[in-house]
Scaffold this motif. Sequence first.
Motif, PDB file in Angstrom:
ATOM      1  N   TYR A  32      71.632   1.073 -19.504  1.00  0.00           N
ATOM      2  CA  TYR A  32      71.667   1.797 -20.770  1.00  0.00           C
ATOM      3  C   TYR A  32      70.529   1.381 -21.766  1.00  0.00           C
ATOM      4  O   TYR A  32      69.966   2.475 -22.345  1.00  0.00           O
ATOM      5  CB  TYR A  32      73.034   1.834 -21.362  1.00  0.00           C
ATOM      6  N   GLU A  36      67.210   3.451 -23.223  1.00  0.00           N
ATOM      7  CA  GLU A  36      67.187   3.714 -24.803  1.00  0.00           C
ATOM      8  C   GLU A  36      65.912   2.945 -25.481  1.00  0.00           C
ATOM      9  O   GLU A  36      65.127   3.568 -26.160  1.00  0.00           O
ATOM     10  CB  GLU A  36      68.212   2.989 -25.758  1.00  0.00           C
ATOM     11  N   THR A  92      74.608   4.824 -29.796  1.00  0.00           N
ATOM     12  CA  THR A  92      76.000   5.643 -29.056  1.00  0.00           C
ATOM     13  C   THR A  92      75.294   6.109 -27.654  1.00  0.00           C
ATOM     14  O   THR A  92      74.233   6.344 -27.575  1.00  0.00           O
ATOM     15  CB  THR A  92      76.167   7.157 -29.882  1.00  0.00           C
ATOM     16  N   ARG A  94      74.471   7.831 -24.336  1.00  0.00           N
ATOM     17  CA  ARG A  94      73.795   9.077 -24.245  1.00  0.00           C
ATOM     18  C   ARG A  94      74.132   9.291 -22.544  1.00  0.00           C
ATOM     19  O   ARG A  94      72.890   8.882 -21.910  1.00  0.00           O
ATOM     20  CB  ARG A  94      72.422   9.352 -24.648  1.00  0.00           C
ATOM     21  N   ASP A  96      74.209  11.776 -20.582  1.00  0.00           N
ATOM     22  CA  ASP A  96      73.270  12.777 -19.904  1.00  0.00           C
ATOM     23  C   ASP A  96      71.885  12.188 -19.750  1.00  0.00           C
ATOM     24  O   ASP A  96      71.224  12.281 -18.446  1.00  0.00           O
ATOM     25  CB  ASP A  96      72.972  14.042 -20.648  1.00  0.00           C
ATOM     26  N   LYS A  97      71.256  11.160 -20.441  1.00  0.00           N
ATOM     27  CA  LYS A  97      70.187  10.465 -20.346  1.00  0.00           C
ATOM     28  C   LYS A  97      70.158   9.523 -19.150  1.00  0.00           C
ATOM     29  O   LYS A  97      69.332   9.407 -18.313  1.00  0.00           O
ATOM     30  CB  LYS A  97      69.775   9.887 -21.597  1.00  0.00           C
TER      31      LYS A  97
END
Length: 382
Positions: A32, A36, A92, A94, A96-97
């Motif tokens: 994750y 980002e 936060t 995401r 979908d990404k």
Amino acid sequence: MLFCWLFIQLFGRVGEWCFLRKIIHCDCDCFYASVELRDDPSLKGRPVAVGGAADRRGVVATCNYEARAFGIHSAMPTASAMRRCPELIVLTPRMDKYRDAALLIRDIFSRYTTEIEPLSLDEAYLDVTNCTEFQGSATRIAQAIRQQVKDEVGITISAGVAPNKFLAKVASDWDKPDGLTVITPAKVDEFVLDLPVKKIHGVGKVMAARMAEHGIFSCADLRVRSLDELLILFGKFGHQLYDYARGIDGRLVKPHRERKSLSVETTFAQDLVGVDIAKSAVSGLFTELEKRLLGVGEKRFSGAFVKLKSADFRQTTIDRRYDGELNLALFEGLLEEAWPRMASALRLIGIGVRFSVKEEQNKKSILPHLHEEQLDLFSDLD
């Protein structure tokens, strides 16, 4: 009859070594957080975590290595992480990404083999035994995959290459981040003898402490124990420990297997006291469950459950039929329902879902577009 049983056992052991497979275990680094940082290069070099807000009992889903230097880790309450590192940037999730990135990575895997067993959104086993690319070299295939993920997806991935799944998974974690470790058949025995037991999947802090009480710290220590001794000390897990200490793992990579359930759990370094603190832990588990469900594809739910284990090792599970949309409140409600049964601090919490699956007896059908993938049933978050 006894002779037949002995023959099967011997043949099974020999068979494991007569046909060595080429297994790659791929594991994205801080998945994750890596996505980002890829999308916002200004974050590079700064401590970053992905998770829930500190003022909403949020927890850390993952963090980069700059944050880990402060002792921050997944499943830690965000408020605690902020106290350890006031400069921590909390983003936060995401989903979908992350799903998009995972699909790109899965496509890269499929260039080399159809034998892919996902463990979660960012982790998978690949069997490249029959791959002809790079003259069948599993090491060069792993190198190519890592480079293509870096070039096409923009994140790094660590990989382990070995003759079986157990060793490949250990190897992928050996040189993180952005590492590649290869264990050739000739090096298996040497590698395993020096392997600390805490590196064995399924050996958490509590199990490692139990082993230490019996003078077991490495696989070499396990080898001096008979199978009967290990079964007495560690129950059914003793079978795996006996084999793993010898570098043996006969499990195949299974790309297609219908799952009936999926769950995640964690054993806490310190026992949890109070239902509100326990809810914070459930929040982190829910984030991890969502992540793993993304790797499963679309499925119809038939139930949800919460599992609790107390400090004195009593266990209870609340399991309820449920076919709606999953949300954190559902599992918090199940936790509150189970809480009065424990009457002591908690050492473990697990949450999970059950899927609607085809049943031969009543000939129920499932949606035709479902695709099933093998995932770990339970996973420590640490």
